[in-house]
Design a protein around this motif. Sequence first.
Motif, PDB file in Angstrom:
ATOM      1  N   ARG A  13       0.643  -1.253   0.111  1.00 23.61           N
ATOM      2  CA  ARG A  13       0.502   0.186   0.469  1.00 23.61           C
ATOM      3  C   ARG A  13       1.087   0.754  -0.309  1.00 23.61           C
ATOM      4  N   ARG A  15       0.817   5.184   0.547  1.00 24.48           N
ATOM      5  CA  ARG A  15      -0.765   6.235   0.906  1.00 24.48           C
ATOM      6  C   ARG A  15      -0.070   7.158   0.300  1.00 24.48           C
ATOM      7  N   HIS A  25      -5.913  11.299   2.207  1.00 22.42           N
ATOM      8  CA  HIS A  25      -4.497  10.679   1.125  1.00 22.42           C
ATOM      9  C   HIS A  25      -5.421   9.369   0.297  1.00 22.42           C
ATOM     10  N   CYS A  26      -5.392   9.473  -0.520  1.00 24.13           N
ATOM     11  CA  CYS A  26      -5.209   8.141  -1.169  1.00 24.13           C
ATOM     12  C   CYS A  26      -4.048   7.032  -1.269  1.00 24.13           C
ATOM     13  N   ASN A  27      -4.801   5.473  -1.855  1.00 19.46           N
ATOM     14  CA  ASN A  27      -3.929   4.709  -1.973  1.00 19.46           C
ATOM     15  C   ASN A  27      -3.107   4.334  -3.549  1.00 19.46           C
ATOM     16  N   TRP A  29      -1.804   0.811  -5.052  1.00 20.77           N
ATOM     17  CA  TRP A  29      -0.918  -0.204  -5.214  1.00 20.77           C
ATOM     18  C   TRP A  29       0.011  -0.033  -5.999  1.00 20.77           C
ATOM     19  N   HIS A 236      -8.393   4.241  -0.657  1.00 19.33           N
ATOM     20  CA  HIS A 236      -8.255   6.368   0.659  1.00 19.33           C
ATOM     21  C   HIS A 236      -9.081   4.425   1.672  1.00 19.33           C
ATOM     22  N   LYS A 238      -7.550   2.164   5.270  1.00 18.73           N
ATOM     23  CA  LYS A 238      -6.922   1.270   4.922  1.00 18.73           C
ATOM     24  C   LYS A 238      -7.785   0.008   4.654  1.00 18.73           C
TER      25      LYS A 238
END
Length: 322
Positions: A13, A15, A25-27, A29, A236, A238
Amino acid sequence: MGRGERVLPGVWRLRLPLPWPGVPHCNAWALAAGDGVVLVDTGMHEPGSFAHLERALDQVRLRVEHVRLVACTHAHSDHYGQAATVMDRSGAPLWMHPSYEHMARAAQDPEAAWQRRVEVARQSGVPEEPLRRWAEQRREQGPGVARIVAPDRDLVEGVTIDTDLGPWHVHETPGHAPSHVCLFQPDRRLLISGDHLLGRVSLYYDYGWTPDPAGEFLESLDKVDALDARLCLSGHGKPFVDVRGHVEANRALVHERLERVAGAIASGPRTVVEIVPDVHGEPLNAMTAAWRLSETLSYLVHLERAGKARRVPGEPERWEPA
Ligand SMILES: [Zn+2]
Ligand SMILES: [Zn+2]
């Protein structure tokens, strides 16, 4: 600050910070694939943003040069903004859904795109004064995209992305955006959900590009529900389990808001601006105006198609039960 962490063997991930209030924040991958990685989503393009991506990658001992493929869940700036930069640096191709005009047009002619939004707001009953003020505030923000790049391959139903974890199947999930797809790894029942499904229910629709964004979103929820995913890696927040519970919560909120919109017009013709407080519990403000107008219009159009609402032409337009 960009941060990287391993979520599963071969899944990292990344972040990445965002300049948006309420969406910190955004993720992105990274998925192990042979001697490199597939990068799903990219973070937004703005001053200093590429260093955040590099830092997040560095924390999990990866570099931009390891990217073999860039795949975007959808063409919003926080998921696609740095695609061009990553491609320039890594030589990787881009795979994305072909319906990305909603982004391409806004980035290529921001003024025209902005005028269009102002027109929608005016037609929805936003009075002249706040409209002018909001327009000025919003105009200062850039599109958040390094440059528009066309996909080298269309991410459509039937396409798979090969990784060390096995193939990820593409599922078209329009609603949040016309270009939205989810990626599903069936052996491990992993879902990369983009913004279609988030840990916290947050409804957003790109209005004006497809006939019925809210209806498309509901269909996309059914489609994802049927996959029976075990773990969701969202755009976004977890990763989360209980994917079905999250689908159900989204569905319930859409239906609740549709009912509220239907209730709001029951007592006679009303403008979209007049309907918003009944749906969201508060009137429009500069921060939420574009989002809430699109969302409420999407419900009205959905009700219109179902034969439950109709427009009363005028300036501004009003809505009443059909
Ligand atoms: Zn999005
Ligand atoms: Zn997003």
